[in-house]
Motif scaffolding. Structure first.
Motif, PDB file in Angstrom:
ATOM      1  N   ALA A  53       1.514  -4.029 -10.140  1.00 56.36           N
ATOM      2  CA  ALA A  53       2.265  -3.707 -11.355  1.00 56.36           C
ATOM      3  C   ALA A  53       2.451  -2.200 -11.496  1.00 56.36           C
ATOM      4  O   ALA A  53       3.539  -1.727 -11.846  1.00 56.36           O
ATOM      5  N   TRP A  54       1.392  -1.458 -11.221  1.00 55.35           N
ATOM      6  CA  TRP A  54       1.451  -0.001 -11.352  1.00 55.35           C
ATOM      7  C   TRP A  54       2.453   0.596 -10.363  1.00 55.35           C
ATOM      8  O   TRP A  54       3.312   1.390 -10.751  1.00 55.35           O
ATOM      9  N   LEU A  55       2.347   0.204  -9.085  1.00 53.59           N
ATOM     10  CA  LEU A  55       3.253   0.759  -8.081  1.00 53.59           C
ATOM     11  C   LEU A  55       4.707   0.367  -8.346  1.00 53.59           C
ATOM     12  O   LEU A  55       5.611   1.188  -8.180  1.00 53.59           O
TER      13      LEU A  55
ATOM     14  N   LEU B  20       7.296   3.328  -8.939  1.00 55.47           N
ATOM     15  CA  LEU B  20       8.419   3.489  -8.015  1.00 55.47           C
ATOM     16  C   LEU B  20       9.766   3.362  -8.727  1.00 55.47           C
ATOM     17  O   LEU B  20      10.748   3.994  -8.325  1.00 55.47           O
ATOM     18  N   ALA B  21       9.807   2.568  -9.788  1.00 57.86           N
ATOM     19  CA  ALA B  21      11.047   2.428 -10.554  1.00 57.86           C
ATOM     20  C   ALA B  21      11.317   3.665 -11.411  1.00 57.86           C
ATOM     21  O   ALA B  21      12.474   3.991 -11.682  1.00 57.86           O
TER      22      ALA B  21
ATOM     23  N   GLY C 173      -6.377   1.960  -3.799  1.00 58.14           N
ATOM     24  CA  GLY C 173      -7.793   2.124  -4.126  1.00 58.14           C
ATOM     25  C   GLY C 173      -8.003   2.835  -5.445  1.00 58.14           C
ATOM     26  O   GLY C 173      -8.872   2.465  -6.241  1.00 58.14           O
ATOM     27  N   THR C 174      -7.198   3.855  -5.713  1.00 58.58           N
ATOM     28  CA  THR C 174      -7.293   4.580  -6.978  1.00 58.58           C
ATOM     29  C   THR C 174      -6.962   3.667  -8.152  1.00 58.58           C
ATOM     30  O   THR C 174      -7.637   3.693  -9.178  1.00 58.58           O
ATOM     31  N   ALA C 175      -5.937   2.845  -7.987  1.00 62.28           N
ATOM     32  CA  ALA C 175      -5.574   1.907  -9.054  1.00 62.28           C
ATOM     33  C   ALA C 175      -6.717   0.927  -9.317  1.00 62.28           C
ATOM     34  O   ALA C 175      -7.082   0.681 -10.465  1.00 62.28           O
ATOM     35  N   LYS C 176      -7.302   0.390  -8.263  1.00 57.25           N
ATOM     36  CA  LYS C 176      -8.402  -0.564  -8.434  1.00 57.25           C
ATOM     37  C   LYS C 176      -9.603   0.077  -9.104  1.00 57.25           C
ATOM     38  O   LYS C 176     -10.245  -0.541  -9.952  1.00 57.25           O
TER      39      LYS C 176
END
Length: 87
Positions: A52-54, A58-59, A41-44
């Motif tokens: 793409a962000w996650l 995570l990487a 929700g924060t990304a949206k």
């Protein structure tokens, strides 16, 4: 009059999947689901592609020192990507 349409739209998917979420496995599984919904929700809200962000976060999350973790937040990540595209 201030409406709450945005909040209602955000919760619509959760309400529709209520029966599926009933079996999150445990209370801890439910808590993890809440964390993921919050991150997505924060990304949206920041006009960032959540997948793409996650994937990028995570990487990269194991490498930076704790003092630089704020750079992985959605709004900082978006600004970093925009600067990279502009260069």
């Amino acid at each position: 009059m201030i409406g709450d349409n945005a909040a209602e739209r955000a919760l619509r998917g959760i309400a529709l999947g209520r029966k599926s979420w009933l079996f999150a496995g445990s209370d801890r599984g439910g808590e993890r689901a809440v964390v993921m919904y919050t991150l997505i929700g924060t990304a949206k809200l920041n006009d960032v592609d959540p997948q793409a962000w996650l994937a990028d976060v995570l990487a990269r999350i194991a490498n930076p020192p704790q003092t630089r973790l704020h750079e992985l937040l959605a709004w900082h990540w978006k600004a970093e990507r925009q600067q990279a595209l502009a260069a």
